[in-house]
Design a protein around this motif. Structure first.
Motif, mmCIF file in Angstrom:
data_model
loop_
_atom_site.group_PDB
_atom_site.id
_atom_site.type_symbol
_atom_site.label_atom_id
_atom_site.label_comp_id
_atom_site.label_asym_id
_atom_site.label_seq_id
_atom_site.Cartn_x
_atom_site.Cartn_y
_atom_site.Cartn_z
ATOM 1 N N ILE A 123 1.109 -1.486 0.082
ATOM 2 C CA ILE A 123 0.409 -0.023 0.046
ATOM 3 C C ILE A 123 0.948 1.303 0.125
ATOM 4 C CG2 ILE A 123 -1.719 1.501 1.710
ATOM 5 C CD1 ILE A 123 -3.070 -0.651 2.881
ATOM 6 N N THR A 124 1.086 2.103 -0.952
ATOM 7 C CA THR A 124 1.649 3.300 -0.901
ATOM 8 C C THR A 124 0.651 4.581 -0.200
ATOM 9 O OG1 THR A 124 0.147 3.955 -3.124
ATOM 10 C CG2 THR A 124 3.127 2.285 -3.029
ATOM 11 N N ALA A 125 1.652 5.335 -0.359
ATOM 12 C CA ALA A 125 1.039 6.631 0.698
ATOM 13 C C ALA A 125 0.926 7.620 -0.114
ATOM 14 C CB ALA A 125 1.024 6.527 1.801
ATOM 15 N N GLU A 126 0.106 8.375 -1.086
ATOM 16 C CA GLU A 126 0.514 9.937 -1.925
ATOM 17 C C GLU A 126 0.479 11.004 -0.376
ATOM 18 O OE1 GLU A 126 -1.839 11.984 -5.832
ATOM 19 O OE2 GLU A 126 -1.766 9.883 -5.361
ATOM 20 N N SER A 127 1.750 11.333 -0.789
ATOM 21 C CA SER A 127 1.673 12.223 0.154
ATOM 22 C C SER A 127 1.362 12.036 1.667
ATOM 23 C CB SER A 127 0.589 13.459 -0.764
ATOM 24 O OG SER A 127 0.705 14.037 -1.304
ATOM 25 N N MET A 128 1.732 10.717 2.274
ATOM 26 C CA MET A 128 1.867 10.561 3.454
ATOM 27 C C MET A 128 0.114 10.098 3.348
ATOM 28 S SD MET A 128 3.984 12.515 5.531
ATOM 29 C CE MET A 128 3.771 11.375 7.225
ATOM 30 N N PHE A 129 -0.931 10.081 2.955
ATOM 31 C CA PHE A 129 -2.503 9.888 2.466
ATOM 32 C C PHE A 129 -2.641 8.638 2.105
ATOM 33 C CE2 PHE A 129 -2.181 14.463 3.583
ATOM 34 C CZ PHE A 129 -3.037 14.513 4.653
ATOM 35 N N ASP B 126 -8.410 10.471 9.548
ATOM 36 C CA ASP B 126 -7.616 11.228 8.718
ATOM 37 C C ASP B 126 -6.347 10.992 8.155
ATOM 38 O OD1 ASP B 126 -8.955 13.235 10.099
ATOM 39 O OD2 ASP B 126 -7.768 14.059 11.811
ATOM 40 N N VAL B 127 -5.651 9.309 8.415
ATOM 41 C CA VAL B 127 -5.224 8.998 7.173
ATOM 42 C C VAL B 127 -5.193 8.669 5.920
ATOM 43 C CG1 VAL B 127 -3.724 7.517 9.341
ATOM 44 C CG2 VAL B 127 -5.823 7.055 8.368
ATOM 45 N N ILE B 128 -6.577 9.299 5.720
ATOM 46 C CA ILE B 128 -6.642 9.302 3.991
ATOM 47 C C ILE B 128 -6.988 10.430 3.524
ATOM 48 C CG2 ILE B 128 -8.433 7.238 3.768
ATOM 49 C CD1 ILE B 128 -10.925 8.080 4.058
ATOM 50 N N GLY B 129 -6.655 11.839 4.446
ATOM 51 C CA GLY B 129 -7.052 13.139 4.114
ATOM 52 C C GLY B 129 -8.372 13.597 3.320
ATOM 53 N N GLY B 130 -8.493 13.880 3.102
ATOM 54 C CA GLY B 130 -10.215 14.686 3.002
ATOM 55 C C GLY B 130 -9.885 15.407 4.161
ATOM 56 N N LEU B 131 -11.753 15.471 4.173
ATOM 57 C CA LEU B 131 -12.493 16.238 5.393
ATOM 58 C C LEU B 131 -11.488 15.656 7.627
ATOM 59 C CD1 LEU B 131 -15.773 17.687 4.862
ATOM 60 C CD2 LEU B 131 -13.369 19.221 4.683
ATOM 61 N N GLN B 132 -10.763 16.337 7.904
ATOM 62 C CA GLN B 132 -10.674 15.611 8.653
ATOM 63 C C GLN B 132 -10.618 15.816 9.862
ATOM 64 O OE1 GLN B 132 -6.320 17.056 8.644
ATOM 65 N NE2 GLN B 132 -5.383 14.790 8.239
ATOM 66 N N LEU B 133 -12.367 15.396 9.969
ATOM 67 C CA LEU B 133 -13.049 15.353 11.430
ATOM 68 C C LEU B 133 -13.604 14.452 11.631
ATOM 69 C CD1 LEU B 133 -15.356 18.340 9.103
ATOM 70 C CD2 LEU B 133 -13.553 18.981 10.796
ATOM 71 N N ALA B 134 -14.150 14.331 13.112
ATOM 72 C CA ALA B 134 -14.025 13.517 14.009
ATOM 73 C C ALA B 134 -15.374 12.312 13.864
ATOM 74 C CB ALA B 134 -14.500 13.422 15.526
ATOM 75 N N HIS B 135 -17.074 13.439 13.187
ATOM 76 C CA HIS B 135 -17.948 12.875 12.755
ATOM 77 C C HIS B 135 -17.729 11.838 11.578
ATOM 78 C CE1 HIS B 135 -17.797 17.098 12.232
ATOM 79 N NE2 HIS B 135 -18.120 16.859 11.143
ATOM 80 N N VAL B 136 -16.680 12.501 10.670
ATOM 81 C CA VAL B 136 -16.142 11.834 9.464
ATOM 82 C C VAL B 136 -15.593 11.178 9.411
ATOM 83 C CG1 VAL B 136 -15.295 12.274 6.830
ATOM 84 C CG2 VAL B 136 -16.422 14.667 7.523
#
Length: 465
Positions: free
Chosen positions: A286-292, A311-321
């Motif tokens: 598994i590669t992480a693009e820009s660490m994500f 948070d490890v996949i980026g996007g909206l780094q929110l708890a409810h997300v």
């Protein structure tokens, strides 16, 4: 071998533990691996403790102006040790609640560090040094994130802090420089100035809260300055100029000139980095693009049987997300067909004083997507309940498609707007029009009346302004 599982979840934060509970509900044998405490950053070093401090700051600031309400308290004092104690009591209570829920769901919890060794195998390095291997049909990576720093501005526990260290302060500084005027930076600025700290915010972008609607950014900057926060935008901090001693000094480039800033402490608030190192991604290619970590809409990675959320996949780094993503991933593992998460439908909240909240497209984003846009905007100063609260700053702004009258986005600054945004989130889900919103009866007197008035204002029909 410790056992066979349907799913092993690496990380027990709001993404991981919610996913584990959903997995249990669906009859999946589940394990959670957490190297700290279940609840993760959100409960122990983020959402909850920071909001507890914000509430104490708000109460302190309001008590000092109690005379406006006819409440005379001539000697208002702050006991910061009790503020911190209250924060710890809240997190401990919620921590115990999560432990109870996991036990109730018969979910095995391993206290240690998890890493993927093979596609169907996870190694746990327990806190006592023991190593345990778990066999699993599926693995869910939910390892969260950590505060990002800038080279030369690493936390040193004395002069330079991230939000992690700031939450553990035993005493308040007299003054502080906050590098970064995003959501976390503005929440800390609001909190600390309410506690009586002299605050300077240095932001690289042209405006604070650069991802929010421009009217929200403008109003929040005005209100933070009104509270006493010094805000410098379009400024580039020069980390190499940092000097420590009796406090800190640092230089920033601003309007073609170099300017020196001085304070007791410096708080770096420039985003967060995913925790993807040391969890065995390379073992399963598994590669992480820009660490994500990259995933599809069901949160599957490129490795079969391995999912990732939060948070490890980026996007909206929110708890409810993260929680919602975890539920989708688990339901997909269980053979269901969950609806994908639409980022446009995700409410975003800023818990400063006053608060800000939004959902959907900003006015500029809507125009960029080709919509002919009209807006409805209504101020809280015309709302009776806001006058009763003594909090009349801010507004409700609706971004509307002129052709269909459908709501495209909602943006609010003002009292308790983080509790009001869900109505407009539901309106987004239901593809509601301004007529639908204005015909929804909002009880009087409530702050939510501003929503109905803003819907009317989109067509110039507002009643109370």
């Amino acid at each position: 071998m410790a056992g066979e599982y349907d799913v092993v979840i690496i990380g027990g934060g709001p993404g991981g533990y919610v996913a584990a509970i959903r997995a249990s509900q669906l009859g999946l044998k589940t394990a959670v691996i957490e190297k700290g405490k279940v609840g993760g950053t959100c409960l122990h070093a983020g959402c909850i403790p920071s909001k507890a401090l914000l509430r104490s700051a708000e109460v302190y600031a309001n008590t000092k102006k109690g005379e406006e309400f006819g409440v005379i308290a001539p000697q208002v004092e702050l006991d910061f040790s009790k503020v911190q104690s209250r924060k710890e009591d809240i997190t401990d209570r919620l921590f115990n609640g999560i432990q109870h829920l996991l036990k109730k769901g018969r979910i095995d919890v391993y206290e240690g560090k998890g890493s993927i060794t093979e596609s169907k195998e996870v190694l746990v390095e327990m806190k006592d040094g023991e190593q345990v291997t778990l066999n699993t049909r599926n693995t869910l990576i939910a390892t969260g994130s950590r505060p990002r720093t800038l080279p030369g501005l690493e936390a040193d526990s004395q002069y330079v802090m991230t939000s992690d260290e700031a939450l553990q302060m035993e005493t308040l500084p007299d003054s502080i420089i906050i590098v970064g005027g995003g959501v976390i930076g503005i929440e800390w600025a609001s909190m600390l100035v309410d506690f009586g700290v002299k605050v300077t915010v240095i932001e690289f972008a042209e405006r604070i809260l650069p991802t929010e609607d421009k009217d929200v950014s403008k109003e929040m900057q005005r209100l933070m300055k009104k509270k006493g926060v010094k805000i410098v935008t379009s400024a580039k901090v020069l980390p190499e100029t940092l000097e420590k001693g009796q406090g800190v000094t640092i230089t920033a480039e601003h309007k073609g000139k170099e300017k020196v800033f001085a304070a007791d402490k410096l708080l770096v608030s420039v985003g967060r980095l995913p925790n993807t190192r040391g969890i065995g991604l390379e073992k399963v290619n598994i590669t992480a693009e820009s660490m994500f970590i990259q995933t599809n809409t069901n949160y599957q990675t490129s490795a079969p049987g391995i999912y990732a959320i939060g948070d490890v996949i980026g996007g909206l780094q929110l708890a409810h997300v993260a929680s919602h993503e975890g539920i989708i991933a688990i339901e997909h593992m269980a053979g269901k067909e969950p609806a994908p998460l639409d980022p446009v439908l995700v409410p975003k909240c800023i818990y400063s004083s006053p608060e800000a909240a939004s959902v959907g497209l900003t006015e500029d984003e809507a125009k960029e997507k080709g919509y002919a846009v009209k807006t409805g905007k209504f101020p809280f100063r015309a709302i009776g309940k806001a006058l009763v609260y003594g909090e009349t700053d801010g507004f409700v702004k609706l971004v509307v498609d002129e052709a269909s009258d459908r709501l495209l986005g909602a943006h609010m600054v003002g009292p308790h707007v983080t509790d009001m945004i869900t109505e407009l989130g539901l309106a987004q889900v239901l593809k509601a029009t301004t007529m639908n919103i204005s015909h929804t009866i909002h009880p009087h007197p409530t702050l939510a009346e501003a929503i109905g008035e803003a819907a009317l204002a989109a067509d110039g029909q507002e009643v109370h302004a």
